[in-house]
Design a protein around this motif. Sequence first.
Motif, PDB file in Angstrom:
ATOM      1  N   LEU A  63       0.766  -1.193   0.122  1.00 30.96           N
ATOM      2  CA  LEU A  63      -0.368   0.266  -0.051  1.00 30.96           C
ATOM      3  C   LEU A  63       0.760   2.150  -0.102  1.00 30.96           C
ATOM      4  CD1 LEU A  63      -2.368  -1.279   2.374  1.00 30.96           C
ATOM      5  CD2 LEU A  63      -2.915  -1.238   0.016  1.00 30.96           C
ATOM      6  N   ASN A  64       2.576   1.304   0.762  1.00 25.76           N
ATOM      7  CA  ASN A  64       2.796   2.480   0.285  1.00 25.76           C
ATOM      8  C   ASN A  64       2.625   3.110   0.773  1.00 25.76           C
ATOM      9  OD1 ASN A  64       4.706   1.532  -1.702  1.00 25.76           O
ATOM     10  ND2 ASN A  64       3.564   1.012  -2.795  1.00 25.76           N
ATOM     11  N   VAL A  65       2.151   3.236   2.760  1.00 21.89           N
ATOM     12  CA  VAL A  65       1.322   4.511   3.729  1.00 21.89           C
ATOM     13  C   VAL A  65       2.600   5.078   3.360  1.00 21.89           C
ATOM     14  CG1 VAL A  65       0.482   4.286   5.220  1.00 21.89           C
ATOM     15  CG2 VAL A  65       0.143   2.318   3.774  1.00 21.89           C
ATOM     16  N   GLY A  66       4.297   4.555   3.871  1.00 22.57           N
ATOM     17  CA  GLY A  66       5.022   5.908   3.915  1.00 22.57           C
ATOM     18  C   GLY A  66       4.914   6.490   5.782  1.00 22.57           C
ATOM     19  N   SER A  67       5.403   7.793   5.512  1.00 28.00           N
ATOM     20  CA  SER A  67       5.884   8.424   6.681  1.00 28.00           C
ATOM     21  C   SER A  67       4.291   9.315   6.867  1.00 28.00           C
ATOM     22  CB  SER A  67       7.050   8.957   6.372  1.00 28.00           C
ATOM     23  OG  SER A  67       7.616   8.210   7.422  1.00 28.00           O
ATOM     24  N   ALA A  68       3.773   9.830   8.005  1.00 30.05           N
ATOM     25  CA  ALA A  68       2.699  10.811   7.771  1.00 30.05           C
ATOM     26  C   ALA A  68       1.779  10.175   9.289  1.00 30.05           C
ATOM     27  CB  ALA A  68       1.319  10.150   6.925  1.00 30.05           C
ATOM     28  N   THR A  69       1.317  11.696   9.415  1.00 29.47           N
ATOM     29  CA  THR A  69       0.829  11.540  10.576  1.00 29.47           C
ATOM     30  C   THR A  69      -0.470  10.539  10.975  1.00 29.47           C
ATOM     31  OG1 THR A  69      -1.143  12.300  10.281  1.00 29.47           O
ATOM     32  CG2 THR A  69       0.370  13.963  10.881  1.00 29.47           C
ATOM     33  N   HIS A  70      -0.608   9.727  12.672  1.00 27.06           N
ATOM     34  CA  HIS A  70      -0.766   8.469  12.459  1.00 27.06           C
ATOM     35  C   HIS A  70      -2.437   8.346  11.543  1.00 27.06           C
ATOM     36  CE1 HIS A  70       1.365   7.944  16.463  1.00 27.06           C
ATOM     37  NE2 HIS A  70       1.776   6.998  15.652  1.00 27.06           N
ATOM     38  N   GLY A  71      -3.456  10.049  12.042  1.00 24.77           N
ATOM     39  CA  GLY A  71      -4.643   9.199  10.885  1.00 24.77           C
ATOM     40  C   GLY A  71      -4.407   9.557  10.052  1.00 24.77           C
ATOM     41  N   ILE A  72      -3.469  10.230   8.990  1.00 25.87           N
ATOM     42  CA  ILE A  72      -3.380   9.829   7.571  1.00 25.87           C
ATOM     43  C   ILE A  72      -2.610   8.728   7.207  1.00 25.87           C
ATOM     44  CG2 ILE A  72      -1.628  10.853   5.685  1.00 25.87           C
ATOM     45  CD1 ILE A  72      -2.062  13.891   6.632  1.00 25.87           C
ATOM     46  N   GLN A  73      -2.123   8.047   8.284  1.00 26.49           N
ATOM     47  CA  GLN A  73      -1.375   6.980   7.480  1.00 26.49           C
ATOM     48  C   GLN A  73      -2.337   5.668   8.083  1.00 26.49           C
ATOM     49  OE1 GLN A  73       1.693   5.901  10.495  1.00 26.49           O
ATOM     50  NE2 GLN A  73       3.294   5.820   8.861  1.00 26.49           N
ATOM     51  N   THR A  74      -3.030   5.735   9.078  1.00 21.11           N
ATOM     52  CA  THR A  74      -4.208   4.919   9.135  1.00 21.11           C
ATOM     53  C   THR A  74      -5.706   4.815   7.898  1.00 21.11           C
ATOM     54  OG1 THR A  74      -4.237   4.672  11.852  1.00 21.11           O
ATOM     55  CG2 THR A  74      -6.327   4.476  10.396  1.00 21.11           C
ATOM     56  N   ALA A  75      -6.105   5.770   7.539  1.00 18.95           N
ATOM     57  CA  ALA A  75      -6.521   6.777   6.383  1.00 18.95           C
ATOM     58  C   ALA A  75      -6.527   6.004   5.571  1.00 18.95           C
ATOM     59  CB  ALA A  75      -7.055   7.742   6.289  1.00 18.95           C
ATOM     60  N   ARG A  76      -5.493   6.106   5.165  1.00 19.53           N
ATOM     61  CA  ARG A  76      -4.581   5.619   4.029  1.00 19.53           C
ATOM     62  C   ARG A  76      -4.486   4.159   3.735  1.00 19.53           C
ATOM     63  NH1 ARG A  76       0.574   9.143   3.597  1.00 19.53           N
ATOM     64  NH2 ARG A  76       0.109  10.803   3.024  1.00 19.53           N
ATOM     65  N   MET A  77      -3.874   3.938   5.019  1.00 20.42           N
ATOM     66  CA  MET A  77      -4.440   1.658   5.218  1.00 20.42           C
ATOM     67  C   MET A  77      -5.630   1.470   5.240  1.00 20.42           C
ATOM     68  SD  MET A  77      -1.669   0.677   8.256  1.00 20.42           S
ATOM     69  CE  MET A  77      -1.140   2.035   9.477  1.00 20.42           C
ATOM     70  N   ILE A  78      -6.449   1.938   5.099  1.00 24.38           N
ATOM     71  CA  ILE A  78      -7.739   1.961   5.082  1.00 24.38           C
ATOM     72  C   ILE A  78      -8.961   1.707   4.446  1.00 24.38           C
ATOM     73  CG2 ILE A  78     -10.960   2.296   5.622  1.00 24.38           C
ATOM     74  CD1 ILE A  78      -9.990   3.198   8.640  1.00 24.38           C
ATOM     75  N   GLU A  79      -8.609   2.883   3.623  1.00 23.30           N
ATOM     76  CA  GLU A  79      -8.830   2.428   1.973  1.00 23.30           C
ATOM     77  C   GLU A  79      -7.850   1.564   1.317  1.00 23.30           C
ATOM     78  OE1 GLU A  79      -8.374   7.168  -0.744  1.00 23.30           O
ATOM     79  OE2 GLU A  79      -6.449   6.291  -0.266  1.00 23.30           O
ATOM     80  N   GLY A  80      -6.125   2.084   1.280  1.00 27.31           N
ATOM     81  CA  GLY A  80      -5.868   0.725   0.500  1.00 27.31           C
ATOM     82  C   GLY A  80      -6.315  -0.788   0.665  1.00 27.31           C
ATOM     83  N   ILE A  81      -6.589  -1.060   2.043  1.00 24.06           N
ATOM     84  CA  ILE A  81      -6.906  -2.203   2.354  1.00 24.06           C
ATOM     85  C   ILE A  81      -8.455  -2.655   1.883  1.00 24.06           C
ATOM     86  CG2 ILE A  81      -8.046  -3.052   4.519  1.00 24.06           C
ATOM     87  CD1 ILE A  81      -5.285  -2.566   5.500  1.00 24.06           C
ATOM     88  N   GLU A  82      -9.259  -1.268   2.179  1.00 21.90           N
ATOM     89  CA  GLU A  82     -10.507  -1.950   1.427  1.00 21.90           C
ATOM     90  C   GLU A  82     -10.728  -2.053  -0.718  1.00 21.90           C
ATOM     91  OE1 GLU A  82     -14.781   0.932   0.472  1.00 21.90           O
ATOM     92  OE2 GLU A  82     -12.969   1.723   0.531  1.00 21.90           O
ATOM     93  N   GLU A  83      -9.772  -1.329  -1.020  1.00 19.50           N
ATOM     94  CA  GLU A  83      -9.096  -1.886  -2.771  1.00 19.50           C
ATOM     95  C   GLU A  83      -9.214  -2.920  -2.687  1.00 19.50           C
ATOM     96  OE1 GLU A  83      -6.642  -0.506  -6.016  1.00 19.50           O
ATOM     97  OE2 GLU A  83      -7.366   1.013  -4.774  1.00 19.50           O
ATOM     98  N   VAL A  84      -7.873  -3.398  -2.080  1.00 18.11           N
ATOM     99  CA  VAL A  84      -7.249  -4.731  -2.003  1.00 18.11           C
ATOM    100  C   VAL A  84      -8.703  -5.969  -1.575  1.00 18.11           C
ATOM    101  CG1 VAL A  84      -6.064  -6.816  -0.563  1.00 18.11           C
ATOM    102  CG2 VAL A  84      -5.420  -4.541  -1.142  1.00 18.11           C
ATOM    103  N   LEU A  85      -9.354  -5.238  -0.755  1.00 16.44           N
ATOM    104  CA  LEU A  85     -10.622  -6.545  -0.413  1.00 16.44           C
ATOM    105  C   LEU A  85     -11.928  -7.039  -1.064  1.00 16.44           C
ATOM    106  CD1 LEU A  85     -11.116  -6.031   3.479  1.00 16.44           C
ATOM    107  CD2 LEU A  85      -9.907  -7.808   2.499  1.00 16.44           C
ATOM    108  N   LEU A  86     -11.629  -5.791  -1.672  1.00 11.99           N
ATOM    109  CA  LEU A  86     -12.853  -5.694  -3.157  1.00 11.99           C
ATOM    110  C   LEU A  86     -12.104  -6.383  -4.401  1.00 11.99           C
ATOM    111  CD1 LEU A  86     -14.355  -2.117  -2.299  1.00 11.99           C
ATOM    112  CD2 LEU A  86     -15.830  -4.007  -2.154  1.00 11.99           C
TER     113      LEU A  86
END
Length: 89
Positions: A63-86
Amino acid sequence: MKIVSVIGARPQIIKAAALSRAIRNNYSDKIKEVIVHTGQHYDENMSQVFFDELGIPKPDFNLNVGSATHGIQTARMIEGIEEVLLDEK
């Protein structure tokens, strides 16, 4: 059956190694493991070295989340994981 293993930080990588090995050695005919790396640790010493030393297969997705605030990292992870699951549905 599919199992999606989401791996991000070193403790998760270490725990996932045992599960991944068990699936490959005992259930590969029944279970397909899909490995998703969040990419929050992208330095080789913080991530890839554990995959290599613990014998975890290369992730199917990064997902290449990389460095960011915890909130931004979490949002990127959720978005990426949703895409993978779909996609893997």
